[in-house]
Design an enzyme around this catalytic site. Structure first.
Site, mmCIF file in Angstrom:
data_model
loop_
_atom_site.group_PDB
_atom_site.id
_atom_site.type_symbol
_atom_site.label_atom_id
_atom_site.label_comp_id
_atom_site.label_asym_id
_atom_site.label_seq_id
_atom_site.Cartn_x
_atom_site.Cartn_y
_atom_site.Cartn_z
ATOM 1 N N LYS A 247 -39.827 102.665 -5.537
ATOM 2 C CA LYS A 247 -40.805 101.624 -6.468
ATOM 3 C C LYS A 247 -42.322 101.922 -6.561
ATOM 4 O O LYS A 247 -43.002 102.199 -6.067
ATOM 5 C CB LYS A 247 -40.608 100.383 -5.667
ATOM 6 C CG LYS A 247 -41.375 98.845 -6.659
ATOM 7 C CD LYS A 247 -41.190 97.951 -5.799
ATOM 8 C CE LYS A 247 -41.489 96.791 -6.153
ATOM 9 N NZ LYS A 247 -41.233 94.682 -5.504
ATOM 10 N N GLU A 335 -32.342 81.908 1.593
ATOM 11 C CA GLU A 335 -33.109 80.531 1.723
ATOM 12 C C GLU A 335 -32.087 79.231 2.883
ATOM 13 O O GLU A 335 -32.568 78.825 2.888
ATOM 14 C CB GLU A 335 -32.782 79.705 0.015
ATOM 15 C CG GLU A 335 -33.790 80.782 -0.852
ATOM 16 C CD GLU A 335 -33.423 82.433 -1.633
ATOM 17 O OE1 GLU A 335 -34.621 82.685 -2.062
ATOM 18 O OE2 GLU A 335 -31.927 82.317 -1.575
ATOM 19 N N ARG A 363 -31.666 76.254 -3.998
ATOM 20 C CA ARG A 363 -30.161 77.622 -3.843
ATOM 21 C C ARG A 363 -29.733 76.918 -2.449
ATOM 22 O O ARG A 363 -28.786 77.566 -1.938
ATOM 23 C CB ARG A 363 -30.522 78.899 -3.694
ATOM 24 C CG ARG A 363 -31.630 79.263 -4.511
ATOM 25 C CD ARG A 363 -31.610 80.546 -4.633
ATOM 26 N NE ARG A 363 -30.609 81.790 -5.948
ATOM 27 C CZ ARG A 363 -30.418 83.101 -5.547
ATOM 28 N NH1 ARG A 363 -31.118 84.129 -5.295
ATOM 29 N NH2 ARG A 363 -29.350 83.357 -5.998
#
Length: 588
Positions: A247, A335, A363
């Protein structure tokens, strides 16, 4: 001197005319282009830099948009956007009336699926692949998903189904060991072992799900990726390619501090140095009031637990994770698990602060209803980023929580007017409540520098008068009430208006509401949430139930998905900024 290749590429059809030997040069140009623009315009940097070679290879090998490419979350899709017809408008990325920071179907035929929340790509691409089969179409379907996103339950549900189909589905795992914060959990440890060659192929969990597994391969070796993609094009059924990337690749500082450079703000494109904003003597961010107050409370109350699904830095739960590592948990992008884990702990008498961005709590709606509210467990939901959040746009605005939580029995809903009220509600909640509570607060800074004051207990369900006027009562919920307060200081007819702070949307202060409805000739409500089903709707229901007939005007977010832009621009669009409010109030 090299010709600038990117200057001649508008669409993948142009890209495919290049000789493969030219692609490393194109990769460098694409990286430079992303850095040039994001350094000035801001946005998600590290994720897109990490997949430059993979992006080019996918569009080079596959016949997009006929072959369907789905990016998970979309943080990493900047290179994709630039190569698919949006290079000339990329400078408008995440801006009001500009292009979205995430893939979006209405924006381009190359954006096959709208994303913004994680872990949807495998299910969506599998759905496309099965549909193609049923229609007799011969095309490829590719889902690119990160190692943090693949740990989410929905990704596993997609893998589980795909493994018993013969769909033409290629799942590419972009493995860089980081989402927004570093990846966590047993799956992350497993993937690390695979990368390091410590896990024998015979144990491969992806193979055991009936995928043709290949990798891990170097995600920055563009020739290696192209070679493997060409091979996989000929393989039938579900396939899984494990790609290792870095990244922030190509910008040294972004590689070294991957958390900070996920979305670094403005920075020097040469050195990578972030342009620091002057932050001395500024009011605190609401998330820091939460994080620092929680540490203070946890020092006094050993039953306090902190939980976040993959956002310890963004939510500032990192402070508690550092101070009390045994009592604060990052559960990854999960979640539903975060909510039910909180419920389980609450059954054992723990005081659980479950910190989730408002948009992400959507969610876990079933878990809020069944696992928390139905059992009346006093979980303390701390909903960061409630209201309009700015440039992340429609997928991230926290404007539905008041409406979707208000209809749930047993739920207390509270929006602090300022930082001190947030601090006091956190204190009050941990003293012991008989119901679950959602405490919703905005993204960004408050307005009080001296916020760290002695704790005061808050009376549940009570509203208060802020300013007394003669004719019209304005009922505000939460921090947006500040816009009313400012508007009243600039209004010529300000003496007509009273302002009441209604921090509790549930339970409502009905005693005070009866007084208000009898005393004033008109009522206005304002909230930073959807006007359908939220705070204003609660007042309208009270009015109807009690047969009051005075006029009621409801201000808030209109019944549409609000796109990206600054918070000021979006408040203006929704007519809840100070100038709009002055204009509205001047008509009374």
């Amino acid at each position: 001197m090299h010709t600038n290749l990117l200057a001649h590429i508008e669409f993948p059809s142009d890209l495919r005319k290049l000789n493969a030997t030219q692609l490393p040069q194109l990769a460098q140009e694409l990286r430079d282009f992303i850095i040039d623009i994001v350094s000035v315009k801001e946005g998600h940097l590290g994720a897109s830099l990490g997949v430059v070679e993979l992006t080019i290879a996918l569009h080079y090998v596959f016949n997009t948009p006929k072959d369907l490419l789905v990016w998970d979350v979309g943080h990493q899709a900047y290179g994709h956007k630039i190569l698919t017809g949006r290079k000339s408008v990329f400078h408008t990325n995440r801006q009001f009336n500009g292009i979205s920071g995430f893939p979006k179907r209405s924006e381009s035929e190359f954006d096959t699926f709208g994303v913004g929340h994680s872990s949807t790509s495998i299910s969506a691409a599998l759905g496309m692949a099965i549909a193609s089969q049923l229609k007799g179409e011969n095309k490829h379907h590719i889902a690119v998903i990160g190692d943090a996103s693949i740990a989410s339950g929905m990704a596993f549900e997609g893998l589980n189904h795909a493994g018993v189909t013969d769909a033409d589905l290629l799942v590419i795992l972009n493995d860089n060991a980081i989402g927004i914060d570093p990846s966590v959990g047993a799956l992350k440890n497993y993937l690390t072992a695979v990368k390091e060659g410590k896990n024998p192929k015979v144990n491969n969990m992806i193979k055991s799900l009936n995928f043709d597994y290949s990798g891990p391969i170097d995600g920055h070796d563009i020739f290696g990726i192209i070679s493997e993609l060409e091979r996989l094009k000929k393989v039938k059924g579900p396939k899984f390619l494990h790609v290792i990337t870095t990244k922030g690749k190509g910008l040294k500082k972004a590689e070294e501090d991957q958390v900070k450079y996920h979305a670094p703000g403005k920075f020097d494109k040469i050195t990578g140095e972030i342009h620091l904003k002057e932050e001395k003597h500024l009011p605190p961010k609401f998330q820091d009031v939460f994080g620092l107050t929680l540490v203070e409370l946890a020092q006094q109350n050993e039953k306090i637990i902190g939980i976040t699904p993959a956002m310890p830095t963004g939510s500032s739960l990192k402070f508690m994770m550092e101070a009390f590592p045994d009592r604060a948990f990052d559960v990854g992008i999960a979640e539903q698990h975060a909510v039910t884990l909180s419920a389980g702990m609450a059954t054992q008498g723990m005081v659980v602060f479950c910190n989730i961005y408002s948009t992400f709590l959507q969610r876990a709606y079933d878990q809020i209803i069944h696992d928390v509210a139905l059992q009346n467990l006093p979980v303390i939901f701390c909903l960061d980023r409630s209201g309009l959040v700015g440039e992340d746009g429609a997928t991230h605005h926290g404007v539905f929580d008041l409406a979707y939580l208000r209809c749930i029995p047993n739920m207390i809903i509270y929006s602090p007017r300022n930082e001190i009220e947030l601090r006091n509600m956190l204190y009050t909640a941990q003293l012991g409540l008989s119901h679950p509570i959602a405490i919703r607060y905005p993204r960004g800074r408050g307005e009080i520098i001296n916020w760290c004051q002695t704790f005061q207990k808050i009376d549940i369900g009570k509203a208060s008068l802020l300013t007394k006027g003669k004719k019209v009562a304005i009922l505000s919920n939460g921090f947006i009430g500040r816009n009313i307060t400012i508007a009243l200081t600039q209004l010529e007819n300000a003496e007509l208006f009273s302002q009441y702070d209604f921090p509790f949307v549930k339970p409502l202060d009905e005693t005070l509401l009866h007084i208000i409805f009898k005393e004033y000739s008109s009522i206005i409500t304002i909230e930073e949430g959807t006007i359908l089903g939220g705070f204003g709707s609660a007042i309208a229901e009270f009015k109807s139930k009690n047969n009051y007939i005075i006029p009621l005007k409801i201000l808030g977010i209109p019944d549409q998905f609000i796109e990206q832009g600054t918070i000021d621009e979006l408040q203006r669009f929704s007519e809840i900024n100070v100038k709009s409010l002055i204009s509205i109030l001047s008509t009374y």
